[in-house]
Design a protein around this motif. Sequence first.
Motif, PDB file in Angstrom:
ATOM      1  N   THR A 321       0.825  -1.208   0.000  1.00 43.08           N
ATOM      2  CA  THR A 321       0.000   0.000   0.000  1.00 43.08           C
ATOM      3  C   THR A 321       0.861   1.261   0.000  1.00 43.08           C
ATOM      4  N   THR A 322       2.042   1.186   0.619  1.00 46.62           N
ATOM      5  CA  THR A 322       2.957   2.327   0.587  1.00 46.62           C
ATOM      6  C   THR A 322       3.390   2.616  -0.846  1.00 46.62           C
ATOM      7  N   ARG A 354       2.276  10.172   6.777  1.00 44.41           N
ATOM      8  CA  ARG A 354       2.861   8.984   7.397  1.00 44.41           C
ATOM      9  C   ARG A 354       3.738   8.227   6.406  1.00 44.41           C
ATOM     10  N   ILE A 355       3.305   8.163   5.155  1.00 46.81           N
ATOM     11  CA  ILE A 355       4.096   7.497   4.127  1.00 46.81           C
ATOM     12  C   ILE A 355       5.439   8.206   3.960  1.00 46.81           C
ATOM     13  N   THR A 356       5.402   9.528   3.917  1.00 42.68           N
ATOM     14  CA  THR A 356       6.635  10.309   3.783  1.00 42.68           C
ATOM     15  C   THR A 356       7.568  10.061   4.960  1.00 42.68           C
ATOM     16  N   GLY A 423      12.682  -3.868  11.328  1.00 39.76           N
ATOM     17  CA  GLY A 423      11.943  -4.180  10.118  1.00 39.76           C
ATOM     18  C   GLY A 423      10.625  -4.883  10.385  1.00 39.76           C
ATOM     19  N   ARG A 424      10.592  -5.738  11.392  1.00 39.99           N
ATOM     20  CA  ARG A 424       9.352  -6.460  11.704  1.00 39.99           C
ATOM     21  C   ARG A 424       8.302  -5.538  12.313  1.00 39.99           C
ATOM     22  N   LEU A 425       8.716  -4.726  13.264  1.00 38.42           N
ATOM     23  CA  LEU A 425       7.764  -3.830  13.912  1.00 38.42           C
ATOM     24  C   LEU A 425       7.468  -2.608  13.062  1.00 38.42           C
ATOM     25  N   GLY A 426       8.441  -2.202  12.260  1.00 33.59           N
ATOM     26  CA  GLY A 426       8.274  -1.011  11.439  1.00 33.59           C
ATOM     27  C   GLY A 426       8.908   0.193  12.103  1.00 33.59           C
ATOM     28  N   PRO A 427       9.702   0.960  11.368  1.00 39.98           N
ATOM     29  CA  PRO A 427      10.347   2.134  11.971  1.00 39.98           C
ATOM     30  C   PRO A 427       9.351   3.170  12.453  1.00 39.98           C
ATOM     31  N   LEU A 428       8.184   3.239  11.801  1.00 37.54           N
ATOM     32  CA  LEU A 428       7.177   4.215  12.212  1.00 37.54           C
ATOM     33  C   LEU A 428       6.592   3.847  13.568  1.00 37.54           C
TER      34      LEU A 428
END
Length: 452
Positions: A321-322, A354-356, A423-428
């Motif tokens: 989706t990103t 958020r994508i940015t 990477g698993r949890l997501g940097p965001l």
Amino acid sequence: MVKVLLRLLFGSPQALLVSGFAALILVGTASLLLPIARVGDAVGPLEALFTATSAVCVTGLVVVDTATDFTPFGQLVILVLIQLGGLGLVTVAAIGAQFAARRLSFRSQETLGEVFFQRNLAGELSLSLRRIVGLSLVLEGIGAVLLFPCLLRYHRPLEAAGSAVFHAVSAFCNAGFSLASDNLLGYGRDVPLLATITGLIVLGGIGHAVLLEGWMHLPGGTGSGHGPLGRYSFHSKVAVLVSGLLIAFGCLALLLCGISPDLTDPLDRFCQALFQSVTARTAGFNTVEIGHLPLASLLVLIMLMLVGGSPGSCAGGLKTTTLAILGAQLHSILLGRKDTVLLGRTISVEVVRRITLLLSLAGLWNACGVLVLALSERSPGIGLEDLVFEQISAFGTVGLSTGLTPKLSTVGRLWIVATMFVGRLGPLTLAMWMLPRFKERITFPEGRLMIG
């Protein structure tokens, strides 16, 4: 002090995810260090930590041989870690919703629903989570049944049954762990086996919300019926469409760039290209020697690994989706549109922001990662492409490697462990957990800068 610590560990959905995954990794590390879990002295504390992190983060990178350096008990521990890690996003959320209800407000449960299912499920979060866990176990069971006759040609019945269950769970959870020392190289021309593994990878990486919606639209499902495609949600349409386009792109690109000089039959080349296109998006199985691929093929795999699977799935990466929103944003800018439009729907400004932020954090982390690996891995024969491939593979929780993983230094292994976790949890998610949120009360004057 205690209240501050409890708030940090359990006070938000992001904190619950971070603490839950970290605790599972520590338990897995301790379990793999037990004498009944390992063979010989090859598995030390760092190797156990690396393996546990790789299993919980469903990556598949290994510094020791899963087939020979772990006992059946150790392999069972790895299997359990893969299962809990693969369903971790939903199981940890379920624990939070069920057993931490006093700490999680209704708004927090609503946030969990939005994170995992892309819609507000605060009132039915528990039911949806149970359905997803049940559906996942059923799909893994079907996969194990289909794999058993294939593996029976290579192993005794009991070994074939255990291997079928292990590979079914590993494939659906997009983990890439195998009980064979050469991963799936020995099964490279077994089309039924590869077809089953491919199907499990795709189902595990498409997203739990998409799976649940598809099941509810089947005849006899508990949804609104098995209506036409138009009745599926906007998120499901985007996830399925982008996933299909990525699989097709990867297959064609690998056929063009080259797979292996040993593959002369066109059908074999197509099957291998298709399988590697699917598995590169966070599964990590390989039926060809990755280190022997042309540089152009490695670049194709890096792009696929970076994108990964869909949100709320067993897969990692920046998510399909990103990529879709990024493409829609670029298209809107080129056309001079103010809004970002995707498939006839306007994407909110908050989502675009958020994508940015996600792309910026991912780019910064991976750039630092390549630098760290360049400083720590100075053995002869290691090129920049190996370092970039290893970093992106860990960040995308893929598990493919050009052969660098077992050669990593202590610093390199610790960095890859951290990268798999991020990477698993997501940097965001980690940024939202670590950084305080401020409400802007002051409007500053506008500044002008030259760009381009």
